[in-house]
Design a protein around this motif. Structure first.
Motif, mmCIF file in Angstrom:
data_model
loop_
_atom_site.group_PDB
_atom_site.id
_atom_site.type_symbol
_atom_site.label_atom_id
_atom_site.label_comp_id
_atom_site.label_asym_id
_atom_site.label_seq_id
_atom_site.Cartn_x
_atom_site.Cartn_y
_atom_site.Cartn_z
ATOM 1 N N MET A 77 34.927 -13.018 4.705
ATOM 2 C CA MET A 77 35.815 -11.881 4.486
ATOM 3 C C MET A 77 36.180 -11.765 3.013
ATOM 4 S SD MET A 77 38.780 -11.548 7.345
ATOM 5 C CE MET A 77 38.558 -10.464 8.717
ATOM 6 N N GLY A 78 36.178 -10.510 2.471
ATOM 7 C CA GLY A 78 36.613 -10.295 1.112
ATOM 8 C C GLY A 78 38.129 -10.301 1.021
ATOM 9 N N ARG A 79 38.635 -10.236 -0.233
ATOM 10 C CA ARG A 79 40.079 -10.289 -0.438
ATOM 11 C C ARG A 79 40.780 -9.130 0.236
ATOM 12 N NH1 ARG A 79 43.547 -7.906 -3.657
ATOM 13 N NH2 ARG A 79 41.922 -6.765 -4.740
ATOM 14 N N GLU A 80 40.233 -7.897 0.101
ATOM 15 C CA GLU A 80 40.884 -6.735 0.707
ATOM 16 C C GLU A 80 40.822 -6.805 2.230
ATOM 17 O OE1 GLU A 80 40.029 -2.862 -0.663
ATOM 18 O OE2 GLU A 80 40.794 -3.229 -2.695
ATOM 19 N N GLU A 81 39.742 -7.329 2.778
ATOM 20 C CA GLU A 81 39.656 -7.463 4.233
ATOM 21 C C GLU A 81 40.705 -8.454 4.743
ATOM 22 O OE1 GLU A 81 35.533 -7.610 6.007
ATOM 23 O OE2 GLU A 81 35.047 -7.824 3.883
ATOM 24 N N ASN A 82 40.884 -9.552 4.014
ATOM 25 C CA ASN A 82 41.925 -10.509 4.391
ATOM 26 C C ASN A 82 43.297 -9.858 4.357
ATOM 27 O OD1 ASN A 82 40.282 -12.733 4.847
ATOM 28 N ND2 ASN A 82 40.294 -13.340 2.695
ATOM 29 N N LEU A 83 43.545 -9.074 3.303
ATOM 30 C CA LEU A 83 44.836 -8.409 3.166
ATOM 31 C C LEU A 83 45.074 -7.449 4.320
ATOM 32 C CD1 LEU A 83 47.403 -7.669 1.651
ATOM 33 C CD2 LEU A 83 46.063 -6.094 0.250
ATOM 34 N N VAL A 84 44.068 -6.686 4.686
ATOM 35 C CA VAL A 84 44.211 -5.734 5.791
ATOM 36 C C VAL A 84 44.542 -6.468 7.085
ATOM 37 C CG1 VAL A 84 42.927 -4.138 7.266
ATOM 38 C CG2 VAL A 84 42.802 -3.911 4.775
ATOM 39 N N THR A 85 43.881 -7.595 7.328
ATOM 40 C CA THR A 85 44.165 -8.381 8.538
ATOM 41 C C THR A 85 45.615 -8.835 8.554
ATOM 42 O OG1 THR A 85 41.868 -9.144 8.659
ATOM 43 C CG2 THR A 85 43.517 -10.437 9.844
ATOM 44 N N LEU A 86 46.101 -9.315 7.406
ATOM 45 C CA LEU A 86 47.492 -9.769 7.320
ATOM 46 C C LEU A 86 48.466 -8.617 7.523
ATOM 47 C CD1 LEU A 86 47.150 -12.205 4.275
ATOM 48 C CD2 LEU A 86 47.592 -12.846 6.644
ATOM 49 N N VAL A 87 48.153 -7.463 6.940
ATOM 50 C CA VAL A 87 49.044 -6.302 7.088
ATOM 51 C C VAL A 87 49.126 -5.885 8.545
ATOM 52 C CG1 VAL A 87 49.321 -3.856 6.540
ATOM 53 C CG2 VAL A 87 48.730 -5.462 4.731
ATOM 54 N N ARG A 88 48.004 -5.825 9.218
ATOM 55 C CA ARG A 88 48.010 -5.454 10.649
ATOM 56 C C ARG A 88 48.894 -6.408 11.449
ATOM 57 N NH1 ARG A 88 41.524 -4.765 11.200
ATOM 58 N NH2 ARG A 88 41.326 -2.550 10.627
ATOM 59 N N ASP A 89 48.785 -7.704 11.134
ATOM 60 C CA ASP A 89 49.571 -8.690 11.867
ATOM 61 C C ASP A 89 51.065 -8.508 11.610
ATOM 62 O OD1 ASP A 89 49.789 -11.296 13.382
ATOM 63 O OD2 ASP A 89 50.707 -11.885 11.490
ATOM 64 N N ARG A 90 51.457 -8.212 10.363
ATOM 65 C CA ARG A 90 52.874 -8.100 10.035
ATOM 66 C C ARG A 90 53.486 -6.780 10.501
ATOM 67 N NH1 ARG A 90 54.900 -12.889 9.263
ATOM 68 N NH2 ARG A 90 56.776 -11.788 8.599
ATOM 69 N N LEU A 91 52.678 -5.745 10.652
ATOM 70 C CA LEU A 91 53.213 -4.444 11.062
ATOM 71 C C LEU A 91 53.968 -4.532 12.380
ATOM 72 C CD1 LEU A 91 50.350 -1.909 10.214
ATOM 73 C CD2 LEU A 91 52.720 -1.776 9.423
ATOM 74 N N ARG A 92 53.483 -5.339 13.289
ATOM 75 C CA ARG A 92 54.093 -5.405 14.619
ATOM 76 C C ARG A 92 55.466 -6.055 14.601
ATOM 77 N NH1 ARG A 92 53.365 -10.588 16.511
ATOM 78 N NH2 ARG A 92 51.919 -11.838 15.277
ATOM 79 N N LEU A 93 55.810 -6.718 13.500
ATOM 80 C CA LEU A 93 57.092 -7.411 13.417
ATOM 81 C C LEU A 93 58.203 -6.538 12.845
ATOM 82 C CD1 LEU A 93 55.885 -10.874 12.106
ATOM 83 C CD2 LEU A 93 56.238 -10.140 14.469
ATOM 84 N N HIS A 94 57.871 -5.310 12.468
ATOM 85 C CA HIS A 94 58.865 -4.441 11.833
ATOM 86 C C HIS A 94 59.131 -3.209 12.689
ATOM 87 C CE1 HIS A 94 59.332 -6.461 7.915
ATOM 88 N NE2 HIS A 94 58.126 -6.931 8.203
#
Length: 440
Positions: free
Chosen positions: A1-18
């Motif tokens: 996974m590239g850096r931006e792909e990793n970031l997108v995965t993390l963002v998707r995971d955190r979205l559900r917590l807000h």
């Protein structure tokens, strides 16, 4: 996974917590990642179009989130280049800043000069019951002293400070996606622990029984986190109803009693909440605020079998707390240093607040009933930005956003009054210069 792909995965995971609008959820997710170091300062965020496509939001939603982050000083737009993450204040960062004239950002005992050091026998300090020093539950003599403040029939587990106690409770009680009810504002160190556990902290006015009852029903939290002597506000609150409501809802309670002994003006430390929720309370305490943080001695207690699970987590973390620190702490407690230190703290509180009133009359606060800090409101200010100006004047302060799970309290500062009066005077003078520099 590239850096931006990793970031997108993390963002998707955190979205559900807000919660809130889609743009606020995205802004909150990106703020979380910046505060935990998952997005480093200087990182270029994906373009609005690319991020929108990757996380399934509209481009307008992403643009609104980026705009909010820029307005809050967490990001900046660079013409023709994109949106970049700036340095984000973190609670752990308060202990990592460079040298300043006066550090009001950390609510700690500034040094050990208030302690009468007992005659030291190095051989006695290293005489652990086990011989090898890996006493998992802690030194028996110290545990007997600490048990007095823990409530009836409670076994003590010594930890490396209260911060480890909170972390152990989070490891045992929380899973990613869980919710934790916290005060509003809330202790930033606990918020950092919950964030790293993947949990979502939900702020609620814990002094209001109706608000607590509604939050328990609405959010179905995995844990309630409560401080009877609050950090950052210094308020001494009756939270008995919190324990009763958590018990009725069968929700574990983590009571942080780090500041419980630090009360002023004739008050007595609040009674442990474990008495109202005996089968579901993890009680956390520390000697850092009454002896010295450098000892790194804290404690926790809980009912069995929960205590056994906490002990397992402790063994996984560091096997045992320093035996030498524990024995030294027990020797220091024999000298009963707490009353004199509290009297001195009360004098420093009064000195500091008088200086604030004289030099910064537009700032407001409530007189702290306990703790080591003032929770001050700066009218019309963004304290994340003011903190940078104050540091240029030689004073470190803790902006209010560090004490909110969603970046609120941006007009507030936590200011420690634990330094000696001469340093407090210099700090207030520097704060006044910084305030004037902002055009106030």
């Amino acid at each position: 996974m590239g850096r931006e792909e990793n970031l997108v995965t993390l963002v998707r995971d955190r979205l559900r917590l807000h919660e809130g609008t889609a743009s606020r959820r995205l802004a909150g997710a990106l703020t979380d990642l910046a505060q935990t170091g998952a997005i480093a300062p200087g990182t270029r965020l994906p373009s609005e179009r690319d991020l929108a496509q990757a996380v399934g939001l509209s481009r307008g939603t992403v643009a609104a989130a980026f705009n909010a982050l820029c307005e809050e000083g967490l990001c900046e737009r660079r013409h023709g280049s994109g949106t970049y993450v700036l340095g984000v204040p973190t609670f752990g960062g308060l202990l990592q800043g460079g040298a300043v004239l006066a550090d009001l950002s950390t609510s700690v005992v500034p040094d050990s000069s208030h302690l009468a050091v007992p005659p030291l026998d190095a051989a006695a300090l290293m005489r652990a019951p086990s011989g090898h020093g890996y006493d998992a539950m802690g030194d028996s003599r110290l545990r007997a002293v600490l048990a007095v403040d823990a409530g009836p029939h409670r076994e003590i587990l010594v930890t490396s400070g209260a911060q480890q106690g909170i972390d152990l409770a989070a490891r045992v009680l929380l899973r990613p996606g869980d919710r934790v009810l916290v005060g509003d504002p809330a202790y930033g160190g606990a918020l950092s622990v919950f964030r790293r556990a993947g949990a979502h902290a939900v702020p609620v006015d814990l002094t209001d029984p109706d608000a607590v009852r509604d939050a328990l029903a609405r959010h179905r939290p995995a844990v309630v986190y409560a401080l009877p002597v609050d950090n950052p506000t210094g308020r001494v609150a009756d939270l008995w109803h919190v324990a009763e409501l958590a018990a009725a809802a069968d929700v574990p309670l983590v009571e942080d009693r780090t500041l419980a002994p630090v009360v002023f003006d004739g008050r007595t430390p609040p009674e442990p909440l474990a008495s109202a929720h005996p089968h579901g309370t993890v009680t956390v305490g520390s000697l850092s605020k009454v002896l010295w943080g450098g000892l790194r001695v804290g404690w926790l207690t809980a009912p069995e079998p929960l205590l056994a699970r906490l002990l397992e987590a402790k063994l996984d973390a560091d096997l045992a707390t320093s035996a030498v620190s524990q024995r030294l702490a027990a020797d220091l407690l024999d000298g009963d240093p707490v009353p004199a230190w509290l009297a001195e703290l009360a004098r420093r509180r009064d000195h500091f607040t008088a200086a604030l009133s004289a030099r910064l009359p537009s700032w407001t606060w409530s007189r702290p009933q306990g703790g080591l800090s003032v929770w001050a409101r700066l009218p019309g200010a963004d304290t994340d930005r003011f903190a940078a100006v104050a540091r240029e004047q030689g004073v470190a302060v803790a902006p209010g956003s560090l004490f909110s799970p969603d970046g609120r309290h941006r007009d507030r500062l936590r200011l420690s009054f634990a330094l000696p009066p001469a340093l407090l005077d210099q700090a207030v003078a520097a704060l006044a210069r910084a305030w004037q520099q902002t055009g106030r």
